[in-house]
Design an enzyme around this catalytic site. Structure first.
Site, PDB file in Angstrom:
ATOM      1  N   ARG A  64       0.819  -1.221   0.000  1.00 60.91           N
ATOM      2  CA  ARG A  64       0.000   0.000   0.000  1.00 60.91           C
ATOM      3  C   ARG A  64       0.848   1.264   0.000  1.00 60.91           C
ATOM      4  NH1 ARG A  64      -2.930  -0.247   4.944  1.00 60.91           N
ATOM      5  NH2 ARG A  64      -1.457   1.262   5.753  1.00 60.91           N
ATOM      6  N   TYR A 117     -16.765  19.852 -11.696  1.00 62.53           N
ATOM      7  CA  TYR A 117     -17.194  18.485 -12.005  1.00 62.53           C
ATOM      8  C   TYR A 117     -18.234  18.078 -10.963  1.00 62.53           C
ATOM      9  CZ  TYR A 117     -16.418  13.377 -12.518  1.00 62.53           C
ATOM     10  OH  TYR A 117     -16.557  12.020 -12.693  1.00 62.53           O
ATOM     11  N   ASP A 189      -8.445  21.183 -10.472  1.00 62.80           N
ATOM     12  CA  ASP A 189      -8.710  19.975 -11.252  1.00 62.80           C
ATOM     13  C   ASP A 189      -8.192  20.282 -12.651  1.00 62.80           C
ATOM     14  OD1 ASP A 189      -9.815  17.992 -12.885  1.00 62.80           O
ATOM     15  OD2 ASP A 189     -11.585  17.749 -11.610  1.00 62.80           O
ATOM     16  N   LYS A 214      -8.436   9.781 -17.758  1.00 57.37           N
ATOM     17  CA  LYS A 214      -8.704  10.418 -19.046  1.00 57.37           C
ATOM     18  C   LYS A 214      -7.468  10.347 -19.954  1.00 57.37           C
ATOM     19  CE  LYS A 214     -12.648  11.147 -17.137  1.00 57.37           C
ATOM     20  NZ  LYS A 214     -13.042  12.280 -16.349  1.00 57.37           N
TER      21      LYS A 214
HETATM   22  C1  LIG Z   1     -13.647  12.258 -15.000  1.00 51.81           C
HETATM   23  C2  LIG Z   1     -13.339  13.431 -14.193  1.00 51.81           C
HETATM   24  C3  LIG Z   1     -13.073  13.322 -12.832  1.00 51.81           C
HETATM   25  C4  LIG Z   1     -13.184  12.015 -12.088  1.00 51.81           C
HETATM   26  O1  LIG Z   1     -12.312  11.053 -12.548  1.00 51.81           O
HETATM   27  P1  LIG Z   1     -12.665   9.493 -12.383  1.00 51.81           P
HETATM   28  O2  LIG Z   1     -11.374   8.826 -12.690  1.00 51.81           O
HETATM   29  O3  LIG Z   1     -13.762   9.206 -13.343  1.00 51.81           O
HETATM   30  O4  LIG Z   1     -13.082   9.309 -10.952  1.00 51.81           O
HETATM   31  C5  LIG Z   1     -12.724  14.454 -12.144  1.00 51.81           C
HETATM   32  N1  LIG Z   1     -12.663  15.657 -12.750  1.00 51.81           N
HETATM   33  C6  LIG Z   1     -12.915  15.803 -14.055  1.00 51.81           C
HETATM   34  C7  LIG Z   1     -12.818  17.151 -14.669  1.00 51.81           C
HETATM   35  C8  LIG Z   1     -13.277  14.714 -14.817  1.00 51.81           C
HETATM   36  O5  LIG Z   1     -13.572  14.860 -16.100  1.00 51.81           O
END
Ligand SMILES: *Cc1c(COP(=O)(O)O)cnc(C)c1O
Length: 399
Positions: A64, A117, A189, A214
């Protein structure tokens, strides 16, 4: 730690990003010449002596707490974002929740952009609220005006630029200046731009979060998140995050590392194709407006040009008023654009959205139905033909 050097593992003089992305963190001759490092799977790590166990006197102590595989990805992301240290999370939302839980305490106040988000909003409304942390949402275009919303107990200013549904560009340097003057940390973010096209730490951000799911993974085949911090933020947050337990699967890390090797060529294509499709959509009679900061006509274009190094393949367009059935006819018949959440993979996607339902600090009043679109790596002429047929169905259904 994996090295930042060439194939012999020795550090080299400073190289440019494209070269770094390919060579960073690899040491083939430490692994019999195989180009990629192996995946270390494991929970238990053995110690040779009682003393070394009691003092945890070795590099790796427990699954971990990190493996050579997780550390390679952490080093690569930290390097690309330009931060001091990266910690991985199991997905993007977990990266956001671990960040917030590491930074706030009962009685604190946080400022969150209204364009955030949506699941981040749910985290604030549920978990933070339960802990006695108050959230105020602010207009994403507030800029230096955020100073007026700062309170003595404001500890975090949360930003997302552009918003991943509505694409407002935030003036991060202005927001950071006011936040720091009030003693708060700025969290961003940074998923839209990826670590390649926005360098958050050059603009005053203290903590940059990625949904690595992403563009870092880039193939829609794994979920990952990352938290990259300045030295000051890391000193405060890293022990807290460690208490929360953040171990990430090494197979996922390997996929993240594999994604990074090609992120630059993929993003260049997403950027170029995305902008071409945005211009094409803007010229369509069925479309009221396209939301893409790379367009000269976009209200956020000046900030994008000033602060960003490129654009990804995600943007939105607003249709002229049309009944739901007509939008359904358009979207459901598409052959190349899948309908589904997430983005950043090689494939094109569409998703209808309605931000008016959850905004609180600002009003979202679009001219018609809104569609978020991700432009993948397909040929743009094929994508245009697919949407063209979609617009035919829209018009036919509208009657
Ligand atoms: C998809 C996304 C998230 C969350 O990511 P996950 O891996 O799906 O939990 C957070 N912020 C933005 C801008 C996103 O597009």
């Amino acid at each position: 730690m994996t090295t930042s050097g060439g194939n012999d593992g020795k550090p080299k003089s400073k190289r440019r990003t494209s070269t770094d992305i390919v060579h960073h963190g690899r040491d083939p001759f430490a692994h019999h010449g195989f180009v990629n490092p192996p995946v270390y799977r494991g929970s238990t790590v053995l110690f040779k002596s009682l003393e070394s166990f009691e003092k945890r006197q070795q590099r790796y102590t427990y699954g971990r707490k990190g493996t050579p595989t997780t550390e390679a990805l952490e080093a690569a992301i930290a390097h690309l974002e330009g931060g001091h240290r990266t910690m991985l999370a199991t997905n993007g939302l977990a990266a956001i929740s671990h960040t917030m839980l590491a930074l706030v305490k009962t009685g604190d106040h946080v400022l969150v952009t209204d364009s955030v988000y949506q699941p981040t909003r749910k985290l604030c409304e549920n978990i933070l609220k339960k802990l006695g942390v108050e959230t105020t949402y602010y207009d994403p275009l507030i800029g230096a005006g955020i100073a007026k919303l700062m309170r003595p107990n404001t500890t975090v200013v949360f930003t997302e630029s552009p918003g991943s549904q509505t694409f407002e560009m935030q003036d991060i340097p202005a927001i950071a200046k006011a936040a720091h003057a009030g003693g708060a940390m700025v969290v961003m973010d940074n998923t839209w731009a990826s670590p390649l096209y926005y360098k958050p730490f050059e603009h005053g951000v203290d903590v940059s979060v990625q949904a690595a799911t992403k563009y870092i993974v880039g193939h829609a085949d794994a979920m990952l998140g990352s938290i990259t911090m300045t030295q000051e933020a890391a000193a405060r947050m890293a022990p807290q995050i460690d208490f929360l337990g953040i171990g990430v699967g090494t197979e996922e890390c390997y996929l993240g590392m594999r994604g990074i090797r090609t992120i630059e060529v993929r993003l260049e294509r997403h950027w170029r194709s995305g902008l071409e499709m945005a211009r094409w959509l803007q010229a369509r009679p069925e479309v009221a407006r396209v939301l893409h900061p790379g367009l000269e006509t976009d209200p956020g274009h000046a900030i994008w040009k000033r602060d960003f190094l490129g654009a990804s393949g995600l943007f939105a367009f607003i249709l002229k008023p049309a009944p739901k059935a007509a939008v359904a006819a358009m979207l459901e018949g598409l052959e190349l654009f899948g309908m589904g959440a997430s983005w950043g993979g090689f494939e094109s996607l569409v998703l209808p959205f309605d931000a008016s339902a959850y905004r609180t600090a600002t009003k979202w009043q679009p001219e018609g139905p809104c569609v978020r679109i991700h432009i993948g790596l397909e040929d743009v002429e094929d994508l245009k033909a697919d949407l063209d047929a979609g617009f035919d169905r829209l018009r036919a259904a509208k009657g």
